[in-house]
Design a protein around this motif. Sequence first.
Motif, mmCIF file in Angstrom:
data_model
loop_
_atom_site.group_PDB
_atom_site.id
_atom_site.type_symbol
_atom_site.label_atom_id
_atom_site.label_comp_id
_atom_site.label_asym_id
_atom_site.label_seq_id
_atom_site.Cartn_x
_atom_site.Cartn_y
_atom_site.Cartn_z
ATOM 1 N N ARG A 19 -4.439 -10.916 0.331
ATOM 2 C CA ARG A 19 -4.740 -11.747 -0.832
ATOM 3 C C ARG A 19 -3.823 -11.348 -2.001
ATOM 4 N NH1 ARG A 19 -10.966 -10.537 -1.832
ATOM 5 N NH2 ARG A 19 -10.079 -8.445 -1.987
ATOM 6 N N TYR A 20 -3.949 -12.072 -3.091
ATOM 7 C CA TYR A 20 -3.336 -11.690 -4.371
ATOM 8 C C TYR A 20 -1.817 -11.810 -4.413
ATOM 9 C CZ TYR A 20 -7.992 -9.729 -4.728
ATOM 10 O OH TYR A 20 -9.355 -9.567 -4.696
ATOM 11 N N GLU A 21 -1.243 -12.629 -3.537
ATOM 12 C CA GLU A 21 0.213 -12.766 -3.575
ATOM 13 C C GLU A 21 0.690 -13.236 -4.951
ATOM 14 O OE1 GLU A 21 4.141 -12.595 -2.519
ATOM 15 O OE2 GLU A 21 2.415 -11.787 -1.404
ATOM 16 N N HIS A 22 -0.058 -14.161 -5.557
ATOM 17 C CA HIS A 22 0.340 -14.660 -6.870
ATOM 18 C C HIS A 22 0.345 -13.532 -7.902
ATOM 19 C CE1 HIS A 22 0.823 -17.343 -10.275
ATOM 20 N NE2 HIS A 22 -0.274 -16.852 -10.829
ATOM 21 N N GLU A 23 -0.731 -12.727 -7.911
ATOM 22 C CA GLU A 23 -0.808 -11.628 -8.877
ATOM 23 C C GLU A 23 0.280 -10.588 -8.639
ATOM 24 O OE1 GLU A 23 -5.018 -13.238 -8.554
ATOM 25 O OE2 GLU A 23 -3.279 -12.963 -7.251
ATOM 26 N N ILE A 24 0.569 -10.325 -7.373
ATOM 27 C CA ILE A 24 1.599 -9.336 -7.055
ATOM 28 C C ILE A 24 2.964 -9.827 -7.524
ATOM 29 C CG2 ILE A 24 2.759 -8.095 -5.192
ATOM 30 C CD1 ILE A 24 -0.177 -7.214 -5.917
ATOM 31 N N VAL A 65 2.352 2.118 -17.958
ATOM 32 C CA VAL A 65 2.488 0.768 -17.424
ATOM 33 C C VAL A 65 1.240 0.488 -16.592
ATOM 34 C CG1 VAL A 65 5.007 0.709 -17.408
ATOM 35 C CG2 VAL A 65 3.799 1.587 -15.412
ATOM 36 N N ASN A 66 0.784 -0.760 -16.617
ATOM 37 C CA ASN A 66 -0.422 -1.144 -15.899
ATOM 38 C C ASN A 66 -0.039 -2.038 -14.734
ATOM 39 O OD1 ASN A 66 -2.937 -2.001 -15.024
ATOM 40 N ND2 ASN A 66 -3.748 -2.285 -17.079
ATOM 41 N N ARG A 67 -0.295 -1.567 -13.520
ATOM 42 C CA ARG A 67 0.005 -2.344 -12.322
ATOM 43 C C ARG A 67 -1.250 -2.509 -11.461
ATOM 44 N NH1 ARG A 67 3.350 -3.323 -15.325
ATOM 45 N NH2 ARG A 67 5.629 -3.214 -15.119
ATOM 46 N N ALA A 68 -2.399 -2.649 -12.107
ATOM 47 C CA ALA A 68 -3.647 -2.927 -11.404
ATOM 48 C C ALA A 68 -3.805 -4.426 -11.203
ATOM 49 C CB ALA A 68 -4.833 -2.373 -12.198
ATOM 50 N N PHE A 69 -4.591 -4.816 -10.202
ATOM 51 C CA PHE A 69 -4.871 -6.233 -9.979
ATOM 52 C C PHE A 69 -6.338 -6.396 -9.572
ATOM 53 C CE2 PHE A 69 -2.858 -4.310 -6.326
ATOM 54 C CZ PHE A 69 -3.523 -4.784 -5.198
ATOM 55 N N HIS A 79 -0.883 -1.542 0.696
ATOM 56 C CA HIS A 79 -0.046 -2.612 1.235
ATOM 57 C C HIS A 79 1.052 -3.022 0.257
ATOM 58 C CE1 HIS A 79 0.875 -6.177 3.677
ATOM 59 N NE2 HIS A 79 0.958 -6.844 2.535
ATOM 60 N N PHE A 80 0.713 -3.070 -1.039
ATOM 61 C CA PHE A 80 1.658 -3.544 -2.039
ATOM 62 C C PHE A 80 2.390 -2.406 -2.765
ATOM 63 C CE2 PHE A 80 -1.433 -7.176 -1.961
ATOM 64 C CZ PHE A 80 -0.547 -8.116 -1.443
ATOM 65 N N PHE A 81 2.272 -1.189 -2.270
ATOM 66 C CA PHE A 81 2.861 -0.028 -2.936
ATOM 67 C C PHE A 81 4.344 -0.215 -3.230
ATOM 68 C CE2 PHE A 81 5.073 4.005 -2.930
ATOM 69 C CZ PHE A 81 4.297 4.816 -3.747
ATOM 70 N N ASP A 82 5.098 -0.627 -2.220
ATOM 71 C CA ASP A 82 6.557 -0.742 -2.389
ATOM 72 C C ASP A 82 6.950 -1.854 -3.350
ATOM 73 O OD1 ASP A 82 7.222 1.395 -0.821
ATOM 74 O OD2 ASP A 82 7.602 0.227 0.991
ATOM 75 N N ARG A 83 6.073 -2.805 -3.551
ATOM 76 C CA ARG A 83 6.420 -3.951 -4.389
ATOM 77 C C ARG A 83 6.053 -3.755 -5.857
ATOM 78 N NH1 ARG A 83 4.262 -9.277 -1.447
ATOM 79 N NH2 ARG A 83 5.231 -10.188 -3.317
ATOM 80 N N ILE A 84 4.941 -3.070 -6.140
ATOM 81 C CA ILE A 84 4.504 -2.992 -7.535
ATOM 82 C C ILE A 84 4.521 -1.587 -8.131
ATOM 83 C CG2 ILE A 84 3.100 -5.076 -7.340
ATOM 84 C CD1 ILE A 84 0.608 -3.251 -7.219
ATOM 85 N N ILE A 85 4.472 -0.565 -7.292
ATOM 86 C CA ILE A 85 4.394 0.805 -7.799
ATOM 87 C C ILE A 85 5.741 1.504 -7.700
ATOM 88 C CG2 ILE A 85 3.334 3.083 -7.469
ATOM 89 C CD1 ILE A 85 0.793 1.619 -6.544
ATOM 90 N N MET A 86 6.336 1.472 -6.532
ATOM 91 C CA MET A 86 7.573 2.222 -6.319
ATOM 92 C C MET A 86 8.699 1.825 -7.265
ATOM 93 S SD MET A 86 8.721 4.727 -4.732
ATOM 94 C CE MET A 86 10.377 5.426 -4.796
ATOM 95 N N PRO A 87 8.876 0.530 -7.609
ATOM 96 C CA PRO A 87 9.965 0.194 -8.534
ATOM 97 C C PRO A 87 9.852 0.876 -9.896
ATOM 98 C CG PRO A 87 9.223 -1.778 -7.396
ATOM 99 C CD PRO A 87 8.237 -0.695 -7.067
#
Length: 219
Positions: A19-24, A65-69, A79-87
């Motif tokens: 889920r949450y592709e839009h938010e990611i 920085v806030n990267r919660a959803f 699952h989304f670690f590499d897309r929203i946290i690692m950068p």
Amino acid sequence: MPHNQATRPYPAPPGQDIRYEHEIRLLEGLNRSEHVPDNPVLFTGSSIFRFWSTLAHDMAPLPVVNRAFGGARTWEVLHFFDRIIMPCRPGIIAYYCGSNDIECGEEPEGIAERFEAFGKQALDALPLCRIFFISINLAPQKRARWDAIQEENRLAANLCEKTPSLSYIDVNPGLLDAHGQPRSTLYQEDGLHLRPAAYQELSAIIKPVLLQAWQEVAA
């Protein structure tokens, strides 16, 4: 394995959808469009952090920085670690997740295992990072699952105690009254999400710990 090699995202458990592709994608956009400070203090997890609208002000001078959803479960943060946290390449991570897993009927042991997996993934990629598990709060709306919440908090605290670079911060003392009951004035009408006064309580507990850790990381 070096993090610049391709890694497979953490898979969805059987019967659960991504889920949450839009938010990611929105968070990915923030990573591209906003200035992300060096080695920031990154807040991630579910809606308790997602709706912390005064976070930057409350945590100043920490570079947050806030990267919660909203709605995030522990496996989704993985699952989304590499897309929203690692950068962001954070120096410190504040992690609030697990409440939604419990709401879905997950057992505390599985939730704790996924937090352990998150810590391993983060530290494999960012060996100098410090990770703080923020205790799941005993919200009125989740009273029927308090036993599971307390067990999850206990397991997370035990894991942090024995794992270098992982630490546990208990915020429930700031949200409960002298009788161990939730302070109703701190919660919205849904009995789950927090009012501004509750975020001040969280800040009073979390900020001094993160400031101390930041001084050590930045030294």
